[in-house]
Motif scaffolding. Structure first.
Motif, PDB file in Angstrom:
ATOM      1  N   THR A 126      -6.945   8.437   3.231  1.00 45.77           N
ATOM      2  CA  THR A 126      -6.273   7.219   3.705  1.00 45.77           C
ATOM      3  C   THR A 126      -4.766   7.405   3.688  1.00 45.77           C
ATOM      4  O   THR A 126      -4.046   6.723   4.406  1.00 45.77           O
ATOM      5  N   ASP A 127      -4.275   8.347   2.879  1.00 44.67           N
ATOM      6  CA  ASP A 127      -2.830   8.588   2.815  1.00 44.67           C
ATOM      7  C   ASP A 127      -2.275   9.136   4.125  1.00 44.67           C
ATOM      8  O   ASP A 127      -1.084   9.014   4.391  1.00 44.67           O
ATOM      9  N   THR A 128      -3.103   9.795   4.937  1.00 44.39           N
ATOM     10  CA  THR A 128      -2.607  10.321   6.212  1.00 44.39           C
ATOM     11  C   THR A 128      -2.588   9.244   7.293  1.00 44.39           C
ATOM     12  O   THR A 128      -2.052   9.472   8.372  1.00 44.39           O
ATOM     13  N   ASP A 129      -3.154   8.082   7.017  1.00 43.41           N
ATOM     14  CA  ASP A 129      -3.068   6.932   7.915  1.00 43.41           C
ATOM     15  C   ASP A 129      -1.975   6.038   7.339  1.00 43.41           C
ATOM     16  O   ASP A 129      -2.221   5.215   6.463  1.00 43.41           O
ATOM     17  N   ALA A 130      -0.753   6.234   7.828  1.00 43.81           N
ATOM     18  CA  ALA A 130       0.411   5.561   7.233  1.00 43.81           C
ATOM     19  C   ALA A 130       0.276   4.042   7.245  1.00 43.81           C
ATOM     20  O   ALA A 130       0.607   3.376   6.266  1.00 43.81           O
ATOM     21  N   ARG A 131      -0.212   3.489   8.346  1.00 42.48           N
ATOM     22  CA  ARG A 131      -0.336   2.027   8.435  1.00 42.48           C
ATOM     23  C   ARG A 131      -1.289   1.482   7.379  1.00 42.48           C
ATOM     24  O   ARG A 131      -1.005   0.486   6.711  1.00 42.48           O
ATOM     25  N   LEU A 132      -2.426   2.138   7.218  1.00 44.16           N
ATOM     26  CA  LEU A 132      -3.400   1.689   6.227  1.00 44.16           C
ATOM     27  C   LEU A 132      -2.853   1.892   4.807  1.00 44.16           C
ATOM     28  O   LEU A 132      -3.012   1.029   3.941  1.00 44.16           O
ATOM     29  N   ALA A 133      -2.202   3.025   4.565  1.00 48.07           N
ATOM     30  CA  ALA A 133      -1.649   3.306   3.236  1.00 48.07           C
ATOM     31  C   ALA A 133      -0.633   2.239   2.824  1.00 48.07           C
ATOM     32  O   ALA A 133      -0.629   1.782   1.671  1.00 48.07           O
ATOM     33  N   VAL A 134       0.216   1.837   3.754  1.00 49.21           N
ATOM     34  CA  VAL A 134       1.223   0.807   3.460  1.00 49.21           C
ATOM     35  C   VAL A 134       0.532  -0.536   3.192  1.00 49.21           C
ATOM     36  O   VAL A 134       0.894  -1.258   2.257  1.00 49.21           O
ATOM     37  N   ALA A 135      -0.493  -0.860   3.990  1.00 51.84           N
ATOM     38  CA  ALA A 135      -1.210  -2.128   3.814  1.00 51.84           C
ATOM     39  C   ALA A 135      -1.915  -2.179   2.462  1.00 51.84           C
ATOM     40  O   ALA A 135      -1.888  -3.200   1.768  1.00 51.84           O
ATOM     41  N   ILE A 136      -2.539  -1.076   2.056  1.00 50.91           N
ATOM     42  CA  ILE A 136      -3.273  -1.047   0.788  1.00 50.91           C
ATOM     43  C   ILE A 136      -2.320  -1.043  -0.409  1.00 50.91           C
ATOM     44  O   ILE A 136      -2.614  -1.625  -1.447  1.00 50.91           O
ATOM     45  N   LYS A 137      -1.140  -0.439  -0.242  1.00 46.24           N
ATOM     46  CA  LYS A 137      -0.197  -0.318  -1.370  1.00 46.24           C
ATOM     47  C   LYS A 137       0.260  -1.684  -1.894  1.00 46.24           C
ATOM     48  O   LYS A 137       0.574  -1.826  -3.076  1.00 46.24           O
ATOM     49  N   GLN A 138       0.251  -2.687  -1.042  1.00 47.29           N
ATOM     50  CA  GLN A 138       0.693  -4.007  -1.508  1.00 47.29           C
ATOM     51  C   GLN A 138      -0.206  -4.553  -2.628  1.00 47.29           C
ATOM     52  O   GLN A 138       0.164  -5.489  -3.333  1.00 47.29           O
ATOM     53  N   TYR A 139      -1.375  -3.952  -2.815  1.00 45.62           N
ATOM     54  CA  TYR A 139      -2.286  -4.384  -3.884  1.00 45.62           C
ATOM     55  C   TYR A 139      -2.188  -3.497  -5.128  1.00 45.62           C
ATOM     56  O   TYR A 139      -2.924  -3.686  -6.083  1.00 45.62           O
ATOM     57  N   ASP A 140      -1.270  -2.508  -5.095  1.00 45.86           N
ATOM     58  CA  ASP A 140      -1.012  -1.679  -6.276  1.00 45.86           C
ATOM     59  C   ASP A 140      -0.190  -2.472  -7.285  1.00 45.86           C
ATOM     60  O   ASP A 140       0.494  -3.443  -6.926  1.00 45.86           O
ATOM     61  N   LYS A 141      -0.211  -2.013  -8.539  1.00 46.68           N
ATOM     62  CA  LYS A 141       0.698  -2.583  -9.528  1.00 46.68           C
ATOM     63  C   LYS A 141       2.117  -2.235  -9.098  1.00 46.68           C
ATOM     64  O   LYS A 141       2.356  -1.139  -8.576  1.00 46.68           O
ATOM     65  N   PRO A 142       3.083  -3.131  -9.299  1.00 49.19           N
ATOM     66  CA  PRO A 142       4.463  -2.839  -8.887  1.00 49.19           C
ATOM     67  C   PRO A 142       4.996  -1.565  -9.556  1.00 49.19           C
ATOM     68  O   PRO A 142       4.702  -1.305 -10.723  1.00 49.19           O
TER      69      PRO A 142
END
Length: 198
Positions: A126-142
């Motif tokens: 999923t890291d090679t799909d930049a759009r998806l990676a950015v969308a999923i990162k918003q749910y990471d701990k800050p």
């Protein structure tokens, strides 16, 4: 097992994931963060299937990573070990396994369009799909990391191994960056996470 999975997965995905683990007699190990991968699958010498998944992943990435690795197991079992790890057989298997999870009872509405787009032709990470990676990162701990695309042109940044770079221009989807110590040019994905120095 259920109590452990409830800590890492979206609530409505726990029972179906447990079903996959039992059906394929998978040894699931939740491990410390690895820089190079989110998870992996291996057939152990004793014949058991082992899947490892990083403990630091948010619950949506944890689910996708687990299913990604189960797809390896099923694809190899179905088509043999001579197939490409992320070839068409694996892609088809991953798509089929993920389909029941792609609904608003499991994933937030803002992620579903990106997931639908991604699973038309899933990538090896999923890291090679930049759009998806950015969308999923918003749910990471800050954290205090930045994506390459977020930092200004000419900024100095550091990657996890300590090497420092100066952000250069965008070339198509990637960013040309100069290593500070050598002057060599490297190309980075827009969603590479880095420490901004100046």
């Amino acid at each position: 097992m259920k109590e452990t999975l409830q800590k890492y997965l979206p609530e409505r995905s726990v029972v179906p994931v447990m079903g996959m683990i039992k059906a394929y007699q998978i040894q699931l190990k939740i491990v410390s963060q690895r820089q190079s991968k989110h998870g992996d699958y291996r057939l152990k010498p004793d014949g058991f299937h082992q899947i490892t998944v990083n403990s630091n992943l948010n619950k949506y990435r944890f689910l996708m990573t687990t299913v990604h690795e189960v797809a390896h197991l099923i694809a190899f079992k179905t088509y043999g070990f001579s197939i490409l790890p992320h070839g068409p057989e694996w892609k088809h298997t991953f798509q089929k396994l993920m389909l029941p999870f792609l609904n608003p009872e499991i994933f937030p509405n803002d992620l579903l369009p990106e997931l639908a787009r991604h699973f038309k032709n899933p990538t090896a990470s999923t890291d090679t799909d930049a759009r998806l990676a950015v969308a999923i990162k918003q749910y990471d701990k800050p954290n205090d990391k930045y994506f390459i695309f977020e930092i200004p042109l000419g900024s100095i940044f550091q990657i996890p191994n300590g090497r420092k770079f100066k952000r250069g221009r965008r070339i198509r989807k990637r960013y040309e960056c100069h290593e500070v110590s050598t002057g060599k040019i490297y190309v980075f994905q827009p969603n590479a996470e880095v420490d901004l120095l100046k």
